[in-house]
Scaffold this motif. Structure first.
Motif, PDB file in Angstrom:
ATOM      1  N   PRO A  37     -28.368  -2.604  41.593  1.00 19.65           N
ATOM      2  CA  PRO A  37     -27.286  -1.527  41.177  1.00 19.65           C
ATOM      3  C   PRO A  37     -25.926  -2.197  40.560  1.00 19.65           C
ATOM      4  CG  PRO A  37     -28.263  -0.953  42.969  1.00 19.65           C
ATOM      5  CD  PRO A  37     -28.799  -2.560  42.925  1.00 19.65           C
ATOM      6  N   PHE A  38     -25.381  -1.571  39.627  1.00 21.27           N
ATOM      7  CA  PHE A  38     -24.024  -1.978  39.058  1.00 21.27           C
ATOM      8  C   PHE A  38     -23.085  -0.950  38.828  1.00 21.27           C
ATOM      9  CE2 PHE A  38     -26.635  -1.234  35.518  1.00 21.27           C
ATOM     10  CZ  PHE A  38     -25.979  -0.800  34.448  1.00 21.27           C
ATOM     11  N   LEU A  39     -21.568  -1.329  38.900  1.00 20.24           N
ATOM     12  CA  LEU A  39     -20.883  -0.153  38.582  1.00 20.24           C
ATOM     13  C   LEU A  39     -20.723  -0.014  37.035  1.00 20.24           C
ATOM     14  CD1 LEU A  39     -18.587   1.028  40.706  1.00 20.24           C
ATOM     15  CD2 LEU A  39     -17.306  -0.750  39.957  1.00 20.24           C
ATOM     16  N   GLY A  40     -20.770   1.414  36.842  1.00 19.45           N
ATOM     17  CA  GLY A  40     -20.942   1.757  35.409  1.00 19.45           C
ATOM     18  C   GLY A  40     -19.631   1.867  34.776  1.00 19.45           C
ATOM     19  N   GLU A  41     -19.314   1.879  33.605  1.00 21.94           N
ATOM     20  CA  GLU A  41     -18.296   2.212  33.016  1.00 21.94           C
ATOM     21  C   GLU A  41     -18.119   3.529  32.609  1.00 21.94           C
ATOM     22  OE1 GLU A  41     -15.559   0.290  31.948  1.00 21.94           O
ATOM     23  OE2 GLU A  41     -16.468  -1.427  33.360  1.00 21.94           O
ATOM     24  N   PRO A  42     -17.014   4.268  32.801  1.00 25.06           N
ATOM     25  CA  PRO A  42     -16.989   5.804  32.620  1.00 25.06           C
ATOM     26  C   PRO A  42     -17.521   6.290  31.378  1.00 25.06           C
ATOM     27  CG  PRO A  42     -15.123   5.105  33.790  1.00 25.06           C
ATOM     28  CD  PRO A  42     -15.774   3.908  33.313  1.00 25.06           C
ATOM     29  N   GLY A  43     -17.323   5.449  30.136  1.00 23.18           N
ATOM     30  CA  GLY A  43     -17.674   5.972  28.863  1.00 23.18           C
ATOM     31  C   GLY A  43     -18.915   5.390  28.300  1.00 23.18           C
ATOM     32  N   ASP A  44     -19.569   4.426  29.154  1.00 18.62           N
ATOM     33  CA  ASP A  44     -20.630   3.804  28.944  1.00 18.62           C
ATOM     34  C   ASP A  44     -21.860   4.037  29.864  1.00 18.62           C
ATOM     35  OD1 ASP A  44     -22.160   2.295  26.800  1.00 18.62           O
ATOM     36  OD2 ASP A  44     -21.516   0.409  28.150  1.00 18.62           O
ATOM     37  N   LEU A  45     -22.124   5.129  30.375  1.00 22.92           N
ATOM     38  CA  LEU A  45     -23.101   5.338  31.276  1.00 22.92           C
ATOM     39  C   LEU A  45     -24.546   5.726  30.542  1.00 22.92           C
ATOM     40  CD1 LEU A  45     -21.328   7.507  34.045  1.00 22.92           C
ATOM     41  CD2 LEU A  45     -22.035   5.231  34.134  1.00 22.92           C
ATOM     42  N   PRO A  46     -25.345   4.951  31.214  1.00 23.61           N
ATOM     43  CA  PRO A  46     -26.942   5.458  30.431  1.00 23.61           C
ATOM     44  C   PRO A  46     -27.300   6.892  30.407  1.00 23.61           C
ATOM     45  CG  PRO A  46     -27.215   4.534  32.546  1.00 23.61           C
ATOM     46  CD  PRO A  46     -25.927   4.469  32.501  1.00 23.61           C
ATOM     47  N   ILE A  47     -27.732   7.105  29.274  1.00 23.11           N
ATOM     48  CA  ILE A  47     -28.368   8.363  28.887  1.00 23.11           C
ATOM     49  C   ILE A  47     -29.484   8.370  28.205  1.00 23.11           C
ATOM     50  CG2 ILE A  47     -28.025  10.665  27.946  1.00 23.11           C
ATOM     51  CD1 ILE A  47     -26.111  10.340  30.106  1.00 23.11           C
ATOM     52  N   HIS A  48     -30.687   8.861  28.639  1.00 21.25           N
ATOM     53  CA  HIS A  48     -31.996   8.927  27.828  1.00 21.25           C
ATOM     54  C   HIS A  48     -32.415  10.454  27.364  1.00 21.25           C
ATOM     55  CE1 HIS A  48     -32.701   4.699  29.446  1.00 21.25           C
ATOM     56  NE2 HIS A  48     -32.092   5.098  30.642  1.00 21.25           N
ATOM     57  N   ASP A  49     -33.708  10.562  26.960  1.00 22.40           N
ATOM     58  CA  ASP A  49     -33.860  11.745  26.268  1.00 22.40           C
ATOM     59  C   ASP A  49     -33.595  13.089  26.992  1.00 22.40           C
ATOM     60  OD1 ASP A  49     -34.839  10.016  24.164  1.00 22.40           O
ATOM     61  OD2 ASP A  49     -36.956  10.118  25.118  1.00 22.40           O
ATOM     62  N   PHE A  50     -33.963  12.883  28.376  1.00 25.37           N
ATOM     63  CA  PHE A  50     -33.686  14.142  29.419  1.00 25.37           C
ATOM     64  C   PHE A  50     -32.965  13.646  30.640  1.00 25.37           C
ATOM     65  CE2 PHE A  50     -37.430  15.469  26.912  1.00 25.37           C
ATOM     66  CZ  PHE A  50     -37.151  16.709  26.706  1.00 25.37           C
ATOM     67  N   THR A  51     -32.087  14.519  30.956  1.00 29.41           N
ATOM     68  CA  THR A  51     -31.060  13.844  32.196  1.00 29.41           C
ATOM     69  C   THR A  51     -30.878  15.043  32.994  1.00 29.41           C
ATOM     70  OG1 THR A  51     -29.749  12.361  30.656  1.00 29.41           O
ATOM     71  CG2 THR A  51     -28.672  13.246  32.729  1.00 29.41           C
ATOM     72  N   GLY A  52     -31.073  15.037  34.184  1.00 25.34           N
ATOM     73  CA  GLY A  52     -31.197  16.031  35.240  1.00 25.34           C
ATOM     74  C   GLY A  52     -29.767  15.938  36.246  1.00 25.34           C
ATOM     75  N   VAL A  53     -28.913  16.591  36.182  1.00 28.00           N
ATOM     76  CA  VAL A  53     -27.740  16.487  36.596  1.00 28.00           C
ATOM     77  C   VAL A  53     -27.585  17.545  37.940  1.00 28.00           C
ATOM     78  CG1 VAL A  53     -25.166  16.273  36.316  1.00 28.00           C
ATOM     79  CG2 VAL A  53     -26.647  15.966  34.717  1.00 28.00           C
ATOM     80  N   ILE A  54     -27.229  16.757  39.217  1.00 29.95           N
ATOM     81  CA  ILE A  54     -27.096  17.415  40.451  1.00 29.95           C
ATOM     82  C   ILE A  54     -25.608  17.206  41.017  1.00 29.95           C
ATOM     83  CG2 ILE A  54     -27.668  17.710  42.842  1.00 29.95           C
ATOM     84  CD1 ILE A  54     -30.036  18.496  41.301  1.00 29.95           C
ATOM     85  N   GLY A  55     -24.841  18.462  40.913  1.00 24.23           N
ATOM     86  CA  GLY A  55     -23.471  18.475  41.538  1.00 24.23           C
ATOM     87  C   GLY A  55     -23.599  18.236  43.088  1.00 24.23           C
ATOM     88  N   ILE A  56     -22.687  17.507  43.553  1.00 23.98           N
ATOM     89  CA  ILE A  56     -22.490  17.418  45.163  1.00 23.98           C
ATOM     90  C   ILE A  56     -21.326  17.912  45.692  1.00 23.98           C
ATOM     91  CG2 ILE A  56     -22.447  15.515  47.003  1.00 23.98           C
ATOM     92  CD1 ILE A  56     -24.946  15.490  45.146  1.00 23.98           C
ATOM     93  N   SER A  57     -21.217  18.725  46.667  1.00 25.88           N
ATOM     94  CA  SER A  57     -20.102  19.286  47.612  1.00 25.88           C
ATOM     95  C   SER A  57     -20.485  19.082  48.928  1.00 25.88           C
ATOM     96  CB  SER A  57     -19.820  20.631  46.886  1.00 25.88           C
ATOM     97  OG  SER A  57     -21.086  21.344  47.308  1.00 25.88           O
ATOM     98  N   GLY A  58     -19.501  19.427  49.548  1.00 29.15           N
ATOM     99  CA  GLY A  58     -19.637  19.468  51.194  1.00 29.15           C
ATOM    100  C   GLY A  58     -18.882  18.465  51.635  1.00 29.15           C
ATOM    101  N   ASN A  59     -19.594  17.411  52.486  1.00 24.71           N
ATOM    102  CA  ASN A  59     -18.761  16.462  53.031  1.00 24.71           C
ATOM    103  C   ASN A  59     -18.734  15.357  52.070  1.00 24.71           C
ATOM    104  OD1 ASN A  59     -21.386  15.369  52.662  1.00 24.71           O
ATOM    105  ND2 ASN A  59     -21.562  15.003  55.024  1.00 24.71           N
ATOM    106  N   GLN A  60     -19.327  15.429  50.745  1.00 25.23           N
ATOM    107  CA  GLN A  60     -19.024  14.601  49.730  1.00 25.23           C
ATOM    108  C   GLN A  60     -18.881  15.279  48.534  1.00 25.23           C
ATOM    109  OE1 GLN A  60     -19.583  10.820  49.962  1.00 25.23           O
ATOM    110  NE2 GLN A  60     -19.764  11.231  52.317  1.00 25.23           N
ATOM    111  N   ARG A  61     -18.460  14.472  47.374  1.00 23.20           N
ATOM    112  CA  ARG A  61     -18.105  15.418  46.154  1.00 23.20           C
ATOM    113  C   ARG A  61     -18.583  14.403  45.014  1.00 23.20           C
ATOM    114  NH1 ARG A  61     -13.267  13.942  43.755  1.00 23.20           N
ATOM    115  NH2 ARG A  61     -12.122  12.428  44.813  1.00 23.20           N
TER     116      ARG A  61
END
Lengths: 150, 124
Positions: free
Chosen positions: A30-54
């Motif tokens: 694992p490595f620290l990603g650059e905010p404007g240069d994160l990997p994106i492929h053909d399909f991306t599933g995004v999960i929002g986190i809340s509660g004790n973390q965000r």
């Protein structure tokens, strides 16, 4: 996020591919990603986190990998709708399994699936994003974890 | 032949469960993509066995289990969820589910879980 928590995500990804396809994924360092240069492929599933973390967790993969996963899972419908479906389900399963590490106050949203490798995923600005690179059957995909204490 | 309803927001997961549980002599009477749809289907089809995801839009699985149990306390519910911490499993069981299967799962694990659920039902 500390090293133990990052390792937990690595283990979850390995377990997912092993169980669903019978072939474990090779997970890179694992490595620290650059905010404007994160990997994106053909399909991306995004999960929002809340509660004790965000923050958010996303899984991004090329269509070729997703088709192979569907075939291994016994699915014959390889339409874009099902590719989006499996992308959201993988993201949901990885984030949901992380509750073993973060506890039941680690709340996850339903998945939002973004199509197209030219897309941009809006990440929390003040939370580091770690990229966990993985390869399965020589096809590269990524898990991005940007989670911090609420 | 017992009637089965499958509730999960993933079409892939619904198909996988339907394929695997066809071998258990279960007759699938409904496929629901969220909790609200599952509740409506339950009212009309009256399944005896339900597989229930927890993270779903419209109405989550826990609320749906509570409402289904209020309609029919005899229904057998297997939770199939990625929320694999102990507290969530205990909460689902308290709300009236009889079994809990973590995602990701193999067809063999699902078969075993539903087999146990049906066996308990036969003995109960």
């Amino acid at each position: 996020m500390d090293e133990t928590q990052l390792k937990a995500f690595v283990g979850i990804v390995q377990n997912y591919f092993d169980k669903i396809t019978g072939n474990p994924a090779e997970v890179g360092t694992p490595f620290l990603g650059e905010p404007g240069d994160l990997p994106i492929h053909d399909f991306t599933g995004v999960i929002g986190i809340s509660g004790n973390q965000r923050g958010c967790v996303y899984f991004s993969a090329p269509a070729l990998m997703l088709r192979e996963i569907l075939l291994r899972a016994g699915e014959t419908d390889l339409s874009d709708g099902n590719l989006a479906d499996i992308t959201g389900e993988i993201a949901n399963t990885i984030a949901g399994n992380a509750r073993r590490e973060f506890g039941s106050e680690f709340l996850i949203s339903v998945p939002v699936v973004v199509r197209g490798s030219g897309q941009h995923i809006t990440m929390p600005k003040d939370v580091k994003a770690y990229v966990i690179p993985l390869r399965w059957r020589k096809i590269a995909a990524s898990l991005v974890v940007s989670v911090g204490k609420a | 032949m017992k009637k089965l309803m499958i509730a999960d927001d993933s079409n892939i997961v619904r198909s996988k469960i339907a394929r695997a549980l066809g071998q258990h002599g279960l007759h699938i009477v409904g496929l629901a993509a969220n909790g609200r749809e599952a509740l409506e289907l339950f009212k009309s089809a009256r399944p005896e066995v339900v597989t229930m995801d927890l993270t779903m839009p419209e109405m989550d699985g826990i609320e749906c289990i509570r409402k289904i149990r209020a309609l029919d306390p005899r229904v057998r519910i297997l939770v199939v969820s990625a929320l694999s911490d102990k507290a969530t499993a205990i909460q689902a069981l308290k709300e009236g589910a009889q079994g809990f299967l973590d995602k990701p799962f193999t067809e063999a694990e699902l078969s075993d879980a539903i087999g146990e659920l049906l066996e308990d039902s036969n003995h109960g």
